[in-house]
Design a protein around this motif. Structure first.
Motif, PDB file in Angstrom:
ATOM      1  N   GLY A 134      70.781  20.751  53.355  1.00 62.03           N
ATOM      2  CA  GLY A 134      70.781  19.295  53.552  1.00 62.03           C
ATOM      3  C   GLY A 134      69.617  18.625  52.861  1.00 62.03           C
ATOM      4  O   GLY A 134      69.159  17.567  53.302  1.00 62.03           O
ATOM      5  N   VAL A 135      69.117  19.238  51.771  1.00 59.37           N
ATOM      6  CA  VAL A 135      68.008  18.644  51.027  1.00 59.37           C
ATOM      7  C   VAL A 135      68.525  17.402  50.296  1.00 59.37           C
ATOM      8  O   VAL A 135      69.277  17.498  49.337  1.00 59.37           O
ATOM      9  CB  VAL A 135      67.405  19.640  50.015  1.00 59.37           C
ATOM     10  CG1 VAL A 135      66.264  18.985  49.246  1.00 59.37           C
ATOM     11  CG2 VAL A 135      66.932  20.902  50.728  1.00 59.37           C
ATOM     12  N   SER A 136      68.144  16.238  50.762  1.00 58.94           N
ATOM     13  CA  SER A 136      68.564  14.970  50.159  1.00 58.94           C
ATOM     14  C   SER A 136      67.495  13.931  50.424  1.00 58.94           C
ATOM     15  O   SER A 136      66.644  14.108  51.305  1.00 58.94           O
ATOM     16  CB  SER A 136      69.915  14.522  50.723  1.00 58.94           C
ATOM     17  OG  SER A 136      69.834  14.309  52.120  1.00 58.94           O
ATOM     18  N   SER A 137      67.528  12.846  49.682  1.00 61.23           N
ATOM     19  CA  SER A 137      66.457  11.849  49.773  1.00 61.23           C
ATOM     20  C   SER A 137      66.341  11.243  51.164  1.00 61.23           C
ATOM     21  O   SER A 137      65.244  10.921  51.616  1.00 61.23           O
ATOM     22  CB  SER A 137      66.678  10.752  48.731  1.00 61.23           C
ATOM     23  OG  SER A 137      67.935  10.131  48.916  1.00 61.23           O
ATOM     24  N   LYS A 138      67.446  11.103  51.872  1.00 61.60           N
ATOM     25  CA  LYS A 138      67.386  10.490  53.199  1.00 61.60           C
ATOM     26  C   LYS A 138      66.804  11.426  54.246  1.00 61.60           C
ATOM     27  O   LYS A 138      66.447  10.989  55.347  1.00 61.60           O
ATOM     28  CB  LYS A 138      68.768  10.010  53.639  1.00 61.60           C
ATOM     29  CG  LYS A 138      69.765  11.102  53.971  1.00 61.60           C
ATOM     30  CD  LYS A 138      71.076  10.514  54.474  1.00 61.60           C
ATOM     31  CE  LYS A 138      72.066  11.599  54.885  1.00 61.60           C
ATOM     32  NZ  LYS A 138      72.541  12.369  53.718  1.00 61.60           N
ATOM     33  N   ASN A 139      66.698  12.719  53.923  1.00 65.91           N
ATOM     34  CA  ASN A 139      66.149  13.700  54.860  1.00 65.91           C
ATOM     35  C   ASN A 139      64.730  14.117  54.513  1.00 65.91           C
ATOM     36  O   ASN A 139      64.208  15.083  55.084  1.00 65.91           O
ATOM     37  CB  ASN A 139      67.044  14.939  54.904  1.00 65.91           C
ATOM     38  CG  ASN A 139      68.410  14.650  55.483  1.00 65.91           C
ATOM     39  OD1 ASN A 139      68.563  13.755  56.317  1.00 65.91           O
ATOM     40  ND2 ASN A 139      69.417  15.382  55.036  1.00 65.91           N
ATOM     41  N   ILE A 140      64.094  13.411  53.583  1.00 65.77           N
ATOM     42  CA  ILE A 140      62.719  13.717  53.173  1.00 65.77           C
ATOM     43  C   ILE A 140      61.845  12.529  53.542  1.00 65.77           C
ATOM     44  O   ILE A 140      62.062  11.408  53.075  1.00 65.77           O
ATOM     45  CB  ILE A 140      62.638  13.988  51.662  1.00 65.77           C
ATOM     46  CG1 ILE A 140      63.517  15.188  51.289  1.00 65.77           C
ATOM     47  CG2 ILE A 140      61.191  14.251  51.237  1.00 65.77           C
ATOM     48  CD1 ILE A 140      63.761  15.323  49.806  1.00 65.77           C
ATOM     49  N   TYR A 141      60.834  12.772  54.379  1.00 63.87           N
ATOM     50  CA  TYR A 141      60.007  11.691  54.918  1.00 63.87           C
ATOM     51  C   TYR A 141      58.569  11.794  54.429  1.00 63.87           C
ATOM     52  O   TYR A 141      58.036  12.895  54.248  1.00 63.87           O
ATOM     53  CB  TYR A 141      60.065  11.690  56.439  1.00 63.87           C
ATOM     54  CG  TYR A 141      61.423  11.280  56.956  1.00 63.87           C
ATOM     55  CD1 TYR A 141      61.710   9.947  57.207  1.00 63.87           C
ATOM     56  CD2 TYR A 141      62.435  12.225  57.130  1.00 63.87           C
ATOM     57  CE1 TYR A 141      62.966   9.555  57.648  1.00 63.87           C
ATOM     58  CE2 TYR A 141      63.697  11.841  57.568  1.00 63.87           C
ATOM     59  CZ  TYR A 141      63.950  10.509  57.828  1.00 63.87           C
ATOM     60  OH  TYR A 141      65.204  10.123  58.242  1.00 63.87           O
ATOM     61  N   LEU A 142      57.959  10.639  54.247  1.00 65.64           N
ATOM     62  CA  LEU A 142      56.612  10.543  53.694  1.00 65.64           C
ATOM     63  C   LEU A 142      55.669   9.946  54.730  1.00 65.64           C
ATOM     64  O   LEU A 142      55.876   8.814  55.193  1.00 65.64           O
ATOM     65  CB  LEU A 142      56.616   9.674  52.436  1.00 65.64           C
ATOM     66  CG  LEU A 142      57.674  10.034  51.383  1.00 65.64           C
ATOM     67  CD1 LEU A 142      57.666   9.016  50.252  1.00 65.64           C
ATOM     68  CD2 LEU A 142      57.444  11.437  50.834  1.00 65.64           C
ATOM     69  N   CYS A 143      54.645  10.700  55.091  1.00 72.73           N
ATOM     70  CA  CYS A 143      53.682  10.244  56.088  1.00 72.73           C
ATOM     71  C   CYS A 143      52.478   9.604  55.407  1.00 72.73           C
ATOM     72  O   CYS A 143      52.147   9.937  54.263  1.00 72.73           O
ATOM     73  CB  CYS A 143      53.213  11.419  56.952  1.00 72.73           C
ATOM     74  SG  CYS A 143      54.551  12.270  57.823  1.00 72.73           S
ATOM     75  N   ASP A 144      51.790   8.721  56.137  1.00 71.50           N
ATOM     76  CA  ASP A 144      50.649   8.046  55.534  1.00 71.50           C
ATOM     77  C   ASP A 144      49.449   8.969  55.350  1.00 71.50           C
ATOM     78  O   ASP A 144      48.495   8.609  54.660  1.00 71.50           O
ATOM     79  CB  ASP A 144      50.245   6.807  56.343  1.00 71.50           C
ATOM     80  CG  ASP A 144      50.002   7.121  57.808  1.00 71.50           C
ATOM     81  OD1 ASP A 144      50.016   8.321  58.151  1.00 71.50           O
ATOM     82  OD2 ASP A 144      49.796   6.181  58.593  1.00 71.50           O
ATOM     83  N   ASP A 145      49.489  10.163  55.956  1.00 72.47           N
ATOM     84  CA  ASP A 145      48.404  11.122  55.737  1.00 72.47           C
ATOM     85  C   ASP A 145      48.679  12.026  54.540  1.00 72.47           C
ATOM     86  O   ASP A 145      47.918  12.964  54.276  1.00 72.47           O
ATOM     87  CB  ASP A 145      48.176  11.971  56.992  1.00 72.47           C
ATOM     88  CG  ASP A 145      49.374  12.845  57.350  1.00 72.47           C
ATOM     89  OD1 ASP A 145      50.400  12.774  56.640  1.00 72.47           O
ATOM     90  OD2 ASP A 145      49.289  13.606  58.337  1.00 72.47           O
ATOM     91  N   GLY A 146      49.777  11.751  53.798  1.00 69.53           N
ATOM     92  CA  GLY A 146      50.068  12.498  52.582  1.00 69.53           C
ATOM     93  C   GLY A 146      51.038  13.647  52.755  1.00 69.53           C
ATOM     94  O   GLY A 146      51.424  14.284  51.779  1.00 69.53           O
ATOM     95  N   ARG A 147      51.470  13.901  53.983  1.00 66.17           N
ATOM     96  CA  ARG A 147      52.413  15.005  54.190  1.00 66.17           C
ATOM     97  C   ARG A 147      53.836  14.579  53.867  1.00 66.17           C
ATOM     98  O   ARG A 147      54.242  13.441  54.087  1.00 66.17           O
ATOM     99  CB  ARG A 147      52.367  15.500  55.636  1.00 66.17           C
ATOM    100  CG  ARG A 147      51.159  16.353  55.981  1.00 66.17           C
ATOM    101  CD  ARG A 147      51.289  16.898  57.380  1.00 66.17           C
ATOM    102  NE  ARG A 147      51.489  15.824  58.353  1.00 66.17           N
ATOM    103  CZ  ARG A 147      52.303  15.925  59.404  1.00 66.17           C
ATOM    104  NH1 ARG A 147      52.999  17.038  59.601  1.00 66.17           N
ATOM    105  NH2 ARG A 147      52.428  14.910  60.249  1.00 66.17           N
ATOM    106  N   VAL A 148      54.602  15.529  53.325  1.00 69.22           N
ATOM    107  CA  VAL A 148      56.030  15.354  53.081  1.00 69.22           C
ATOM    108  C   VAL A 148      56.771  16.228  54.086  1.00 69.22           C
ATOM    109  O   VAL A 148      56.465  17.417  54.226  1.00 69.22           O
ATOM    110  CB  VAL A 148      56.408  15.765  51.642  1.00 69.22           C
ATOM    111  CG1 VAL A 148      57.917  15.646  51.422  1.00 69.22           C
ATOM    112  CG2 VAL A 148      55.649  14.915  50.629  1.00 69.22           C
ATOM    113  N   LEU A 149      57.739  15.643  54.802  1.00 63.08           N
ATOM    114  CA  LEU A 149      58.451  16.363  55.858  1.00 63.08           C
ATOM    115  C   LEU A 149      59.940  16.438  55.545  1.00 63.08           C
ATOM    116  O   LEU A 149      60.582  15.414  55.297  1.00 63.08           O
ATOM    117  CB  LEU A 149      58.256  15.660  57.204  1.00 63.08           C
ATOM    118  CG  LEU A 149      56.819  15.503  57.703  1.00 63.08           C
ATOM    119  CD1 LEU A 149      56.792  14.718  59.010  1.00 63.08           C
ATOM    120  CD2 LEU A 149      56.149  16.856  57.881  1.00 63.08           C
TER     121      LEU A 149
END
Length: 359
Positions: A134-149
């Motif tokens: 399910g790797v897709s743009s809507k399932n990738i989140y960007l945190c303000d501390d620089g982490r990608v989830l």
């Protein structure tokens, strides 16, 4: 529930306020936490569902998986018939939200950071013999501390056979739920042939996301005849490419109209590195034998910079946060809005699947 204070309601379009009380997403904070860290709480009325197996399976995956680049489930509890799921709040939203604010694409350096962190997540999953699917743009989140989830484990599947406990080299499973990810699915999953598919199928999806972030939209979006054209293109061996001045043809210029002329002008101005082109090509090859593995991509020149500083996780996060900060400043200056308003507008436009968490 009493420990969480609701800060804001994340409304879905078309839902009335009283309907949100039965099923909705909320921005909350834990009153026991002095730092007042924000979280997203989704409340689901289980009376509306006849099959609860999907919810049980998703929760089990969240409990089994633990990595800094995978979305976590902070809390889960049941009040009457309502299931409450609490997850970290990513202030920059999903990659789809980022593209909604920057429809012509984002900078190569930022994409390299996103790819590097996603590769860490996929490496972790593969070490545990798990395919994400399910790797897709809507399932990738960007945190303000620089982490990608990386989020949404509803399509995850184990490579270990449930029948004899042996590790499978290929799997052949295909469910109707996967149709939600058709734009990103590898051709071999769609084909459903006797050869099956493996971990490299997640790599294909990763390359599709990299292209989308660079180009501003998915290569197979809005094709004539919808998914039928997309399926035919993948069957015929079509591969996503990066659109820059090296790929711009006279035909593309001739076919541009008032709606696409600005985008064509943007393509004329940008030139992606040969390392980026090579990275995408290595991911989206329709031939499995030509497609790189996650381990191959971890040493690819395209992710050289984040790999160089990867020994210091704090440095990686700070570098990533700095890149995201430039986008946040640009959005505030040029669009006179905050990132939360951007997420809210994206939520209204795209039926909320991009703002908050998929369960």
């Amino acid at each position: 529930m009493l420990n969480y204070r609701i800060l804001n309601t994340l409304r879905r379009p078309g839902l009335k306020a009283d309907e949100d009380q039965n099923c909705g997403s909320y921005l909350v904070c834990d009153q026991r936490d002095k730092s007042k860290t924000k979280y997203v709480m989704k409340i689901i009325d289980l009376e509306d569902f006849t099959n609860l197996n999907d919810f049980i399976r998703d929760i089990l995956w969240y409990k089994q998986l633990n990595h800094q680049n995978l979305m976590s489930l902070r809390d889960c509890f049941l009040i009457d018939t309502k299931l409450h799921l609490v997850k970290p709040y990513a202030s920059f939203g999903s990659c789809t939200d980022l593209l909604f604010a920057h429809p012509f694409g984002v900078r190569e350096q930022l994409i390299a950071h996103i790819m590097w962190q996603l590769l860490q997540a996929l490496r972790y999953l593969q070490d545990r013999h798990v395919m994400h699917r399910g790797v897709s743009s809507k399932n990738i989140y960007l945190c303000d501390d620089g982490r990608v989830l990386l989020d949404n484990f509803s399509h995850c599947i184990s490579m270990i056979s449930p029948f004899d406990g042996r590790l499978r080299r290929q799997i052949y499973d295909y469910t109707d739920d996967l149709k939600d990810e058709l734009l990103y699915l590898a051709p071999e999953i769609i084909f459903q042939n006797a050869e099956g598919y493996n971990f490299k199928s997640d790599v294909y999806s990763l390359g599709s996301v990299a292209c989308e972030l660079a180009n501003g939209s998915n290569a197979y979006l809005d094709m004539p005849f919808g998914h039928l054209s997309m399926l035919y293109a993948k069957v015929q061996g079509s591969e996503p490419i990066l659109l820059d001045q090296t790929q711009l043809t006279d035909e593309m210029i001739a076919l541009s109209d008032e709606n696409s002329s600005a985008y064509v002008e943007e393509i004329k101005k940008r030139r992606y590195s040969k390392e980026f082109h090579s990275f995408v090509k290595s991911c989206v090859s329709t031939r499995l034998e030509s497609r790189c593995t996650v381990d191959d991509l971890l040493t690819h020149p395209f992710v050289k910079h984040p790999r160089k500083i990867s020994n210091d996780p704090q440095l990686v996060a700070e570098d990533m946060a700095k890149l995201l900060g430039s986008y946040k400043d640009k959005q505030i200056t040029q669009m006179s809005t905050t990132i939360d308003q951007i997420l809210d507008r994206s939520n209204n436009e795209y039926n909320s699947i991009n703002l908050s968490w998929e369960f």
